[in-house]
Structure formats: structure tokens, C-alpha cells
Write a protein that holds these residues in place. Sequence first.
Motif, PDB file in Angstrom:
ATOM      1  N   HIS A   1       0.823  -1.206   0.000  1.00 40.22           N
ATOM      2  CA  HIS A   1       0.000   0.000   0.000  1.00 40.22           C
ATOM      3  C   HIS A   1       0.859   1.259   0.000  1.00 40.22           C
ATOM      4  O   HIS A   1       0.498   2.260  -0.621  1.00 40.22           O
ATOM      5  CB  HIS A   1      -0.953  -0.003   1.195  1.00 40.22           C
ATOM      6  CG  HIS A   1      -2.081  -0.958   1.020  1.00 40.22           C
ATOM      7  ND1 HIS A   1      -3.067  -0.765   0.092  1.00 40.22           N
ATOM      8  CD2 HIS A   1      -2.362  -2.131   1.633  1.00 40.22           C
ATOM      9  CE1 HIS A   1      -3.926  -1.753   0.133  1.00 40.22           C
ATOM     10  NE2 HIS A   1      -3.521  -2.613   1.062  1.00 40.22           N
ATOM     11  N   SER A   2       2.022   1.230   0.663  1.00 40.44           N
ATOM     12  CA  SER A   2       2.885   2.409   0.684  1.00 40.44           C
ATOM     13  C   SER A   2       3.385   2.732  -0.725  1.00 40.44           C
ATOM     14  O   SER A   2       3.522   3.897  -1.088  1.00 40.44           O
ATOM     15  CB  SER A   2       4.063   2.198   1.634  1.00 40.44           C
ATOM     16  OG  SER A   2       4.847   1.094   1.217  1.00 40.44           O
ATOM     17  N   THR A   3       3.635   1.715  -1.531  1.00 39.67           N
ATOM     18  CA  THR A   3       4.068   1.932  -2.918  1.00 39.67           C
ATOM     19  C   THR A   3       2.947   2.582  -3.711  1.00 39.67           C
ATOM     20  O   THR A   3       3.165   3.531  -4.470  1.00 39.67           O
ATOM     21  CB  THR A   3       4.478   0.604  -3.576  1.00 39.67           C
ATOM     22  OG1 THR A   3       5.475  -0.019  -2.771  1.00 39.67           O
ATOM     23  CG2 THR A   3       5.025   0.821  -4.968  1.00 39.67           C
ATOM     24  N   TYR A   4       1.735   2.071  -3.555  1.00 39.40           N
ATOM     25  CA  TYR A   4       0.594   2.654  -4.250  1.00 39.40           C
ATOM     26  C   TYR A   4       0.411   4.116  -3.847  1.00 39.40           C
ATOM     27  O   TYR A   4       0.123   4.969  -4.688  1.00 39.40           O
ATOM     28  CB  TYR A   4      -0.696   1.878  -3.941  1.00 39.40           C
ATOM     29  CG  TYR A   4      -0.766   0.524  -4.593  1.00 39.40           C
ATOM     30  CD1 TYR A   4      -0.660   0.374  -5.970  1.00 39.40           C
ATOM     31  CD2 TYR A   4      -0.954  -0.619  -3.821  1.00 39.40           C
ATOM     32  CE1 TYR A   4      -0.731  -0.870  -6.569  1.00 39.40           C
ATOM     33  CE2 TYR A   4      -1.026  -1.869  -4.412  1.00 39.40           C
ATOM     34  CZ  TYR A   4      -0.923  -1.989  -5.784  1.00 39.40           C
ATOM     35  OH  TYR A   4      -0.991  -3.223  -6.365  1.00 39.40           O
ATOM     36  N   ASP A   5       0.587   4.416  -2.551  1.00 39.93           N
ATOM     37  CA  ASP A   5       0.441   5.790  -2.072  1.00 39.93           C
ATOM     38  C   ASP A   5       1.481   6.702  -2.709  1.00 39.93           C
ATOM     39  O   ASP A   5       1.176   7.834  -3.094  1.00 39.93           O
ATOM     40  CB  ASP A   5       0.541   5.848  -0.555  1.00 39.93           C
ATOM     41  CG  ASP A   5      -0.676   5.244   0.127  1.00 39.93           C
ATOM     42  OD1 ASP A   5      -0.559   4.900   1.323  1.00 39.93           O
ATOM     43  OD2 ASP A   5      -1.728   5.122  -0.524  1.00 39.93           O
ATOM     44  N   LYS A   6       2.726   6.228  -2.821  1.00 38.66           N
ATOM     45  CA  LYS A   6       3.786   7.041  -3.441  1.00 38.66           C
ATOM     46  C   LYS A   6       3.462   7.320  -4.904  1.00 38.66           C
ATOM     47  O   LYS A   6       3.613   8.446  -5.383  1.00 38.66           O
ATOM     48  CB  LYS A   6       5.129   6.320  -3.342  1.00 38.66           C
ATOM     49  CG  LYS A   6       5.722   6.302  -1.960  1.00 38.66           C
ATOM     50  CD  LYS A   6       7.028   5.526  -1.949  1.00 38.66           C
ATOM     51  CE  LYS A   6       7.566   5.370  -0.543  1.00 38.66           C
ATOM     52  NZ  LYS A   6       8.765   4.529  -0.497  1.00 38.66           N
ATOM     53  N   VAL A   7       3.007   6.290  -5.619  1.00 35.44           N
ATOM     54  CA  VAL A   7       2.670   6.469  -7.039  1.00 35.44           C
ATOM     55  C   VAL A   7       1.488   7.423  -7.165  1.00 35.44           C
ATOM     56  O   VAL A   7       1.480   8.320  -8.012  1.00 35.44           O
ATOM     57  CB  VAL A   7       2.366   5.100  -7.699  1.00 35.44           C
ATOM     58  CG1 VAL A   7       1.789   5.284  -9.091  1.00 35.44           C
ATOM     59  CG2 VAL A   7       3.622   4.246  -7.743  1.00 35.44           C
ATOM     60  N   ARG A   8       0.476   7.259  -6.314  1.00 34.64           N
ATOM     61  CA  ARG A   8      -0.695   8.133  -6.360  1.00 34.64           C
ATOM     62  C   ARG A   8      -0.299   9.588  -6.125  1.00 34.64           C
ATOM     63  O   ARG A   8      -0.735  10.500  -6.838  1.00 34.64           O
ATOM     64  CB  ARG A   8      -1.721   7.692  -5.316  1.00 34.64           C
ATOM     65  CG  ARG A   8      -3.027   8.498  -5.361  1.00 34.64           C
ATOM     66  CD  ARG A   8      -3.967   8.126  -4.241  1.00 34.64           C
ATOM     67  NE  ARG A   8      -3.365   8.180  -2.923  1.00 34.64           N
ATOM     68  CZ  ARG A   8      -3.130   9.295  -2.242  1.00 34.64           C
ATOM     69  NH1 ARG A   8      -3.425  10.465  -2.758  1.00 34.64           N
ATOM     70  NH2 ARG A   8      -2.589   9.254  -1.041  1.00 34.64           N
ATOM     71  N   LYS A   9       0.569   9.837  -5.130  1.00 37.25           N
ATOM     72  CA  LYS A   9       1.011  11.200  -4.830  1.00 37.25           C
ATOM     73  C   LYS A   9       1.807  11.792  -5.991  1.00 37.25           C
ATOM     74  O   LYS A   9       1.625  12.959  -6.347  1.00 37.25           O
ATOM     75  CB  LYS A   9       1.845  11.214  -3.556  1.00 37.25           C
ATOM     76  CG  LYS A   9       1.019  11.038  -2.299  1.00 37.25           C
ATOM     77  CD  LYS A   9       1.886  11.000  -1.049  1.00 37.25           C
ATOM     78  CE  LYS A   9       1.043  10.714   0.182  1.00 37.25           C
ATOM     79  NZ  LYS A   9       1.870  10.551   1.385  1.00 37.25           N
ATOM     80  N   ALA A  10       2.669  10.989  -6.595  1.00 40.03           N
ATOM     81  CA  ALA A  10       3.462  11.475  -7.730  1.00 40.03           C
ATOM     82  C   ALA A  10       2.553  11.836  -8.898  1.00 40.03           C
ATOM     83  O   ALA A  10       2.740  12.877  -9.551  1.00 40.03           O
ATOM     84  CB  ALA A  10       4.489  10.426  -8.149  1.00 40.03           C
TER      85      ALA A  10
ATOM     86  N   GLN B   1      -0.592  12.703  -8.705  1.00 38.71           N
ATOM     87  CA  GLN B   1      -1.368  13.876  -8.315  1.00 38.71           C
ATOM     88  C   GLN B   1      -0.538  15.148  -8.512  1.00 38.71           C
ATOM     89  O   GLN B   1      -1.034  16.141  -9.038  1.00 38.71           O
ATOM     90  CB  GLN B   1      -1.823  13.765  -6.857  1.00 38.71           C
ATOM     91  CG  GLN B   1      -2.753  14.891  -6.429  1.00 38.71           C
ATOM     92  CD  GLN B   1      -4.039  14.907  -7.235  1.00 38.71           C
ATOM     93  OE1 GLN B   1      -4.666  13.867  -7.404  1.00 38.71           O
ATOM     94  NE2 GLN B   1      -4.414  16.063  -7.738  1.00 38.71           N
ATOM     95  N   GLU B   2       0.750  15.118  -8.124  1.00 37.85           N
ATOM     96  CA  GLU B   2       1.633  16.273  -8.324  1.00 37.85           C
ATOM     97  C   GLU B   2       1.766  16.595  -9.814  1.00 37.85           C
ATOM     98  O   GLU B   2       1.728  17.749 -10.224  1.00 37.85           O
ATOM     99  CB  GLU B   2       3.016  15.993  -7.731  1.00 37.85           C
ATOM    100  CG  GLU B   2       3.055  16.032  -6.225  1.00 37.85           C
ATOM    101  CD  GLU B   2       4.441  15.696  -5.680  1.00 37.85           C
ATOM    102  OE1 GLU B   2       5.439  15.896  -6.409  1.00 37.85           O
ATOM    103  OE2 GLU B   2       4.518  15.226  -4.534  1.00 37.85           O
ATOM    104  N   PHE B   3       1.916  15.565 -10.622  1.00 36.87           N
ATOM    105  CA  PHE B   3       2.029  15.752 -12.070  1.00 36.87           C
ATOM    106  C   PHE B   3       0.752  16.386 -12.613  1.00 36.87           C
ATOM    107  O   PHE B   3       0.795  17.356 -13.370  1.00 36.87           O
ATOM    108  CB  PHE B   3       2.281  14.400 -12.747  1.00 36.87           C
ATOM    109  CG  PHE B   3       2.308  14.488 -14.240  1.00 36.87           C
ATOM    110  CD1 PHE B   3       1.194  14.132 -14.987  1.00 36.87           C
ATOM    111  CD2 PHE B   3       3.430  14.931 -14.908  1.00 36.87           C
ATOM    112  CE1 PHE B   3       1.200  14.212 -16.366  1.00 36.87           C
ATOM    113  CE2 PHE B   3       3.452  15.022 -16.293  1.00 36.87           C
ATOM    114  CZ  PHE B   3       2.330  14.662 -17.021  1.00 36.87           C
ATOM    115  N   ASN B   4      -0.400  15.867 -12.217  1.00 36.10           N
ATOM    116  CA  ASN B   4      -1.675  16.414 -12.699  1.00 36.10           C
ATOM    117  C   ASN B   4      -1.893  17.844 -12.234  1.00 36.10           C
ATOM    118  O   ASN B   4      -2.424  18.666 -12.976  1.00 36.10           O
ATOM    119  CB  ASN B   4      -2.841  15.526 -12.243  1.00 36.10           C
ATOM    120  CG  ASN B   4      -2.889  14.226 -13.008  1.00 36.10           C
ATOM    121  OD1 ASN B   4      -2.394  14.118 -14.115  1.00 36.10           O
ATOM    122  ND2 ASN B   4      -3.487  13.209 -12.400  1.00 36.10           N
ATOM    123  N   ASP B   5      -1.477  18.155 -11.004  1.00 37.05           N
ATOM    124  CA  ASP B   5      -1.617  19.519 -10.503  1.00 37.05           C
ATOM    125  C   ASP B   5      -0.735  20.490 -11.276  1.00 37.05           C
ATOM    126  O   ASP B   5      -1.088  21.657 -11.479  1.00 37.05           O
ATOM    127  CB  ASP B   5      -1.280  19.575  -9.014  1.00 37.05           C
ATOM    128  CG  ASP B   5      -2.316  18.868  -8.152  1.00 37.05           C
ATOM    129  OD1 ASP B   5      -1.983  18.560  -6.986  1.00 37.05           O
ATOM    130  OD2 ASP B   5      -3.440  18.605  -8.634  1.00 37.05           O
TER     131      ASP B   5
END
Length: 117
Positions: free
Chosen positions: A84-93, A95-99
Amino acid sequence: MRRNPTIHGIFYELVRTREGVYIVPGRGVTLPNGLVVGKDFEITFATEVNTMLQPGGQLSYKNEPLAKMLQFKIGDWDSPMFQHSTYDKVRKALQEFNDALPFAHADVPAKASVTLT
């Protein structure tokens, strides 16, 4: 698995056919019905394993199947690499890209035109 299943010291094999994925005795195994896998018959993508599992078929002995169709998809379990921590890191990355995407721009004139010749 801690121990891989074998017959006569030869590993079972996973084979994919049009019908699905089966676990079968490996090449070179002499079956109790006297047939040798890979010598007396081959199992390929086009092989109808369900027919071979029927009484009297190459993969049947005393009406007992000598192979089994797998009822789950190969690869439907999570890799230990993806916690789950890996998924969270990918999700955050992502999200930053989309922002940041709305602030990105190309150096192209606002009114570009194309002329066909």
C-alpha cells in the motif's frame, strides 16, 4: 511454495491452452497408464486437454484425471513489491504531475494554421 511437486523427480508443468491453464505432469514422466508425456503425446496451445482428461484419455487413469485446470487467473495476486505504501507514493506522484499540468505550455503560436499544397 516451499517444495515443488514432482513425479519421478520431474516437476509438474503449467501449460496454457485455448481452454485455459492446466497443471500437468512434466515432459518425460511415465504415467500410470504407460504413456510418456512428450513422447506418446504433446500438450500445446491447441491441445484439447479436457478431452484428454476424460475416461480413456491420455491424461486419465482408472477414471481419475492426471492433470487439473487452474480455476484462478495467473497473476491475480499482488506482488510483494507493491505494498500500500508503494501505491500511495505512485498516487502522490501522479497527483503532483496532474496539478502541475495546467501550468505547462508549449511554445506554439496561439493561432497556428496548416496549408495543404
